[in-house]
Design a protein around this motif. Sequence first.
Motif, PDB file in Angstrom:
ATOM      1  N   CYS A 294       0.840  -1.195   0.000  1.00  0.00           N
ATOM      2  CA  CYS A 294       0.000   0.000   0.000  1.00  0.00           C
ATOM      3  C   CYS A 294       0.883   1.256   0.000  1.00  0.00           C
ATOM      4  O   CYS A 294       1.781   1.388   0.838  1.00  0.00           O
ATOM      5  CB  CYS A 294      -0.905  -0.019   1.226  1.00  0.00           C
ATOM      6  SG  CYS A 294      -1.921   1.463   1.377  1.00  0.00           S
TER       7      CYS A 294
ATOM      8  N   CYS B  30       0.156   3.263   3.569  1.00  0.00           N
ATOM      9  CA  CYS B  30       0.597   2.808   4.895  1.00  0.00           C
ATOM     10  C   CYS B  30       1.703   1.761   4.836  1.00  0.00           C
ATOM     11  O   CYS B  30       2.279   1.413   5.868  1.00  0.00           O
ATOM     12  CB  CYS B  30      -0.594   2.288   5.703  1.00  0.00           C
ATOM     13  SG  CYS B  30      -1.137   0.657   5.175  1.00  0.00           S
TER      14      CYS B  30
ATOM     15  N   CYS C 282      -5.608  -2.781   0.382  1.00  0.00           N
ATOM     16  CA  CYS C 282      -4.674  -2.786   1.500  1.00  0.00           C
ATOM     17  C   CYS C 282      -5.189  -3.745   2.586  1.00  0.00           C
ATOM     18  O   CYS C 282      -6.381  -3.788   2.884  1.00  0.00           O
ATOM     19  CB  CYS C 282      -4.552  -1.370   2.059  1.00  0.00           C
ATOM     20  SG  CYS C 282      -3.481  -1.290   3.512  1.00  0.00           S
TER      21      CYS C 282
ATOM     22  N   CYS D 255      -6.609   1.073   7.300  1.00  0.00           N
ATOM     23  CA  CYS D 255      -6.373   1.819   6.053  1.00  0.00           C
ATOM     24  C   CYS D 255      -7.370   1.388   4.975  1.00  0.00           C
ATOM     25  O   CYS D 255      -8.197   2.172   4.542  1.00  0.00           O
ATOM     26  CB  CYS D 255      -4.932   1.587   5.593  1.00  0.00           C
ATOM     27  SG  CYS D 255      -4.534   2.354   4.009  1.00  0.00           S
TER      28      CYS D 255
HETATM   29 ZN   LIG Z   1      -2.802   0.891   3.458  1.00  0.00          ZN
END
Ligand SMILES: [Zn+2]
Length: 266
Positions: free
Chosen positions: A101, A104, A119, A124
């Motif tokens: 991702c 994050c 993700c 997230c």
């Molecule tokens: Zn993420």
Amino acid sequence: MPGACEADGRWFALRGRELLLGADGEIPVGPCPVDSRSLQVLGELDGRPCYAVDLPETAAAPPGGVFVDPKTLLDRLPQRAGGMLARALEIIEWDRSHRFCGACGAPTAQHSAAIMRACSNDACRREHFPRVSPVVIVSVERGEEILLGRSPHFPPGFYSVLAGFVDAGESAEEAVHREIFEETALRVRDLRYFASQPWPFPHSLMLGYQAAYAGGEIVCAPGEIEDAAFFHVDRLPTSFPLKATLSHWLIRDFCRRHGRVWPPAG
Ligand SMILES: [Zn+2]
């Protein structure tokens, strides 16, 4: 095990940026010719499901098969098959470069039904879709002349119409004015949209424009444009873009409007 539809698929198998062709020199059809663990569903072409398979760099071609540069197919694939090849190249490239991702850093997972990677971090859950990068490509015309240029990496004697990426927050038309000015110091006017073409090297969408010369003297951008000039319709360079490219279509259309057949026979 392949499912029923996978037994009669059309297979766009990629090893790095190389595409697998069968013994007949065509994109393989029928049962999957390679390990299909990394498979993406592309859609349907001529009643046959199409799949992209991402092969490891160490994968060997099956008996009779050969890996080739997909650009070598551009001039001989029918347009819809070329579009499916572009889709395969772009989706594999996106899949390879979105394993984590971007927001994050957690691993992402392929969605079961959509071409999307999600993700895995519950806090997230961002969804990542394939992106295309728009590029403007422009035929700048001055009477019976067309502006052509060459980048330092082009083969000797090869010229084409000028092109450049659309910037963030910029319209395609603004990009045409900016790119032509940055690359040649020329001004253009009377922009007309011409056509578009996916260009999966790695994920561009070419937007073709025609424009009229409006003023200025050519000053080539150092490092970017090695040479640029207005070429008369009867004295075009003899090394030019492939027939299956938007740049070729733009030059051919310029010639057609001036009553010339291009490229000349022979
Ligand atoms: Zn993420």
